[in-house]
Write a protein that holds these residues in place. Structure first.
Motif, PDB file in Angstrom:
ATOM      1  N   LEU A   1       0.825  -1.207   0.000  1.00 45.59           N
ATOM      2  CA  LEU A   1       0.000   0.000   0.000  1.00 45.59           C
ATOM      3  C   LEU A   1       0.859   1.257   0.000  1.00 45.59           C
ATOM      4  O   LEU A   1       0.613   2.205  -0.745  1.00 45.59           O
ATOM      5  N   GLU A   2       1.876   1.220   0.830  1.00 51.94           N
ATOM      6  CA  GLU A   2       2.724   2.405   0.936  1.00 51.94           C
ATOM      7  C   GLU A   2       3.455   2.671  -0.377  1.00 51.94           C
ATOM      8  O   GLU A   2       3.495   3.794  -0.870  1.00 51.94           O
ATOM      9  N   LEU A   3       4.006   1.607  -0.954  1.00 50.00           N
ATOM     10  CA  LEU A   3       4.753   1.794  -2.193  1.00 50.00           C
ATOM     11  C   LEU A   3       3.826   2.109  -3.354  1.00 50.00           C
ATOM     12  O   LEU A   3       4.204   2.842  -4.266  1.00 50.00           O
ATOM     13  N   HIS A   4       2.641   1.558  -3.311  1.00 49.26           N
ATOM     14  CA  HIS A   4       1.706   1.892  -4.391  1.00 49.26           C
ATOM     15  C   HIS A   4       1.330   3.363  -4.326  1.00 49.26           C
ATOM     16  O   HIS A   4       1.149   4.019  -5.357  1.00 49.26           O
TER      17      HIS A   4
ATOM     18  N   ASN B   1       1.020   2.250 -10.316  1.00 47.07           N
ATOM     19  CA  ASN B   1       0.931   0.868 -10.792  1.00 47.07           C
ATOM     20  C   ASN B   1       2.239   0.344 -11.366  1.00 47.07           C
ATOM     21  O   ASN B   1       2.208  -0.470 -12.281  1.00 47.07           O
ATOM     22  N   ARG B   2       3.348   0.779 -10.834  1.00 44.81           N
ATOM     23  CA  ARG B   2       4.586   0.232 -11.371  1.00 44.81           C
ATOM     24  C   ARG B   2       4.978  -0.973 -10.534  1.00 44.81           C
ATOM     25  O   ARG B   2       5.824  -0.908  -9.645  1.00 44.81           O
ATOM     26  N   TRP B   3       4.323  -2.068 -10.873  1.00 41.92           N
ATOM     27  CA  TRP B   3       4.360  -3.262 -10.034  1.00 41.92           C
ATOM     28  C   TRP B   3       5.745  -3.842  -9.900  1.00 41.92           C
ATOM     29  O   TRP B   3       6.108  -4.360  -8.844  1.00 41.92           O
ATOM     30  N   SER B   4       6.498  -3.805 -10.973  1.00 40.49           N
ATOM     31  CA  SER B   4       7.839  -4.394 -10.889  1.00 40.49           C
ATOM     32  C   SER B   4       8.719  -3.576  -9.956  1.00 40.49           C
ATOM     33  O   SER B   4       9.556  -4.123  -9.242  1.00 40.49           O
TER      34      SER B   4
ATOM     35  N   THR C   1       6.473 -11.525  -6.792  1.00 38.89           N
ATOM     36  CA  THR C   1       6.566 -11.091  -8.176  1.00 38.89           C
ATOM     37  C   THR C   1       5.635  -9.915  -8.433  1.00 38.89           C
ATOM     38  O   THR C   1       4.674  -9.699  -7.691  1.00 38.89           O
ATOM     39  N   ASP C   2       5.956  -9.199  -9.503  1.00 41.66           N
ATOM     40  CA  ASP C   2       5.086  -8.088  -9.878  1.00 41.66           C
ATOM     41  C   ASP C   2       3.660  -8.571 -10.122  1.00 41.66           C
ATOM     42  O   ASP C   2       2.694  -7.926  -9.716  1.00 41.66           O
ATOM     43  N   ASN C   3       3.552  -9.720 -10.768  1.00 42.27           N
ATOM     44  CA  ASN C   3       2.225 -10.270 -11.053  1.00 42.27           C
ATOM     45  C   ASN C   3       1.454 -10.538  -9.768  1.00 42.27           C
ATOM     46  O   ASN C   3       0.274 -10.236  -9.657  1.00 42.27           O
ATOM     47  N   GLU C   4       2.140 -11.103  -8.812  1.00 45.33           N
ATOM     48  CA  GLU C   4       1.505 -11.440  -7.542  1.00 45.33           C
ATOM     49  C   GLU C   4       1.021 -10.186  -6.821  1.00 45.33           C
ATOM     50  O   GLU C   4      -0.105 -10.119  -6.326  1.00 45.33           O
TER      51      GLU C   4
ATOM     52  N   LYS D   1       8.160   8.020 -18.422  1.00 43.43           N
ATOM     53  CA  LYS D   1       8.791   7.261 -19.492  1.00 43.43           C
ATOM     54  C   LYS D   1       9.803   8.102 -20.247  1.00 43.43           C
ATOM     55  O   LYS D   1      10.773   7.572 -20.796  1.00 43.43           O
ATOM     56  N   ARG D   2       9.552   9.370 -20.305  1.00 41.99           N
ATOM     57  CA  ARG D   2      10.483  10.227 -21.030  1.00 41.99           C
ATOM     58  C   ARG D   2      11.694  10.584 -20.181  1.00 41.99           C
ATOM     59  O   ARG D   2      12.677  11.078 -20.659  1.00 41.99           O
ATOM     60  N   GLN D   3      11.582  10.356 -18.922  1.00 40.78           N
ATOM     61  CA  GLN D   3      12.637  10.839 -18.030  1.00 40.78           C
ATOM     62  C   GLN D   3      13.548   9.686 -17.611  1.00 40.78           C
ATOM     63  O   GLN D   3      13.563   9.276 -16.459  1.00 40.78           O
ATOM     64  N   GLN D   4      14.281   9.188 -18.597  1.00 37.74           N
ATOM     65  CA  GLN D   4      15.163   8.056 -18.320  1.00 37.74           C
ATOM     66  C   GLN D   4      16.142   8.353 -17.187  1.00 37.74           C
ATOM     67  O   GLN D   4      16.311   7.578 -16.274  1.00 37.74           O
TER      68      GLN D   4
END
Length: 227
Positions: free
Chosen positions: A78-81, A86-89, A99-102, A132-135
Motif C-alpha cells: 500500500l505504501e509503495l503503491h 501501478n509500477r508493479w515491478s 513477483t510483480d504479477n503477484e 517514461k520520457r525521463q530516463q
DNA sequence: AAACAAATCAACCGCCCCCAA
DNA sequence: GTTGGGGGCGGTTGATTTGTT
C-alpha cells in the motif's frame, strides 16, 4: 497446415503441466535464465519464449516466497503503491520473493474497488507518460530504491519479533497510522514534501545538508531534460 | 444439495525499450 | 540511421475456486 504443406509453428498455451515444468526447470538448471526463445528447441517444449520466461519468473523460480501476503507485506504494498502507482515491478523489488504479477493481483483484488475513479486517475496517466520520457530521472530513482530496501529490511526483521541486534533507535522507524514516523537517528528521515514521500539517509542528511534524496517522483515538470 | 455469484490468480496480449547487426 | 529480436512491463482475461442464497 501452412500454405506449402509445412506445419506452422504452433505454441502450446494455457496452464502448464507438471511435465512441462520439469522440462523448464531442467533447462534453466543447465543453461541458466535467459535466451528464452531457445527453450523450445533445447528443452523440447512447445512453448514460446515469453511463456517460458513468465512461468519461470512467476512460478518456478526457487527464490519465490510462498504463502499468503502477510499483513506486513500488505502495508508495504500500500505504501509503495501510494508512492509509485501501478509500477508493479518497481514495487516488487522491495518485496523479496514476490513477483510483480503477484503484487498486482493482490492489489487488484483487495484494493482496486476501494479506489474511486477520479481525476487522480488522469493525473496518474500523465505522471506515467512523463516518467517514461525521463530516463535519467528513473535511473536515479531506482538507485534510491536501494535506500528503501534498507528501510524495508528493518521492517522485515520487525515483522514477527524483534531480534536483539536491532538497535533501539532503529525501532523508531515504525509504520503507524498510515505513515512512517519521522526518525532522526540511525536510519532514515522520512517526510512528505508536496504530498510525495522522501527518504533521506540520516547520516547523509546530517553530514551534508545539500544532499536531498528526493524520490518524490512526480515533480518532473521542473525538469527540462528533453528539449 | 444445487444453482448462482464473486473472488482469485495464472497466463495471455500488446506495447515498449534496448541493443546488436 | 534503421531494423528486428529478445525481453520486460502493465492491463486484462477467463478458468477455477470459494462463498452465498
Amino acid at each position: 497446415m501452412g500454405r506449402w504443406g509445412i506445419i506452422e509453428e504452433e505454441w502450446r498455451k494455457g496452464p502448464w503441466t507438471a511435465e512441462e515444468d520439469k522440462l523448464l526447470i531442467e533447462y534453466v538448471n543447465f543453461h541458466g535464465e535467459g535466451r528464452w526463445n531457445s527453450v523450445a528447441r533445447l528443452a523440447g517444449l512447445k512453448r514460446n519464449g515469453k511463456s517460458c520466461r513468465l512461468r519461470w519468473v512467476n512460478y518456478l523460480r526457487p527464490d519465490l516466497k510462498k504463502g499468503q501476503i502477510t499483513p506486513y507485506e500488505e502495508r508495504i504494498i500500500l505504501e509503495l503503491h501510494a508512492m509509485w502507482g501501478n509500477r508493479w515491478s518497481t514495487i516488487a523489488r522491495s518485496l523479496p520473493g514476490r513477483t510483480d504479477n503477484e503484487i498486482k493481483n493482490y492489489w487488484m483484488t483487495h484494493f482496486k474497488k476501494k479506489i474511486k475513479k477520479s481525476r487522480i486517475d488522469t493525473s496518474e496517466k500523465i505522471k506515467t507518460r512523463l516518467l517514461k520520457r525521463q530516463q535519467f530521472q528513473q535511473k536515479q530513482l531506482l538507485n534510491n530504491q536501494i535506500d528503501m530496501k534498507r528501510i524495508m529490511s528493518l521492517f522485515e526483521e520487525n515483522e514477527n519479533n524483534v531480534p536483539s541486534h536491532v538497535p533501539k533507535q532503529d525501532m523508531a522507524i515504525l509504520y503507524q497510522n498510515n505513515t512512517f514516523h519521522e526518525q532522526e537517528q540511525g536510519g532514515f528521515f522520512y517526510s512528505m514534501i508536496n504530498g510525495y514521500a522522501n527518504y533521506v539517509p540520516v547520516s547523509e542528511a546530517s553530514s551534508n545538508e545539500d544532499i536531498m534524496w528526493d524520490i518524490g517522483l512526480w515533480n518532473l515538470d521542473d525538469f527540462n531534460v528533453n528539449p
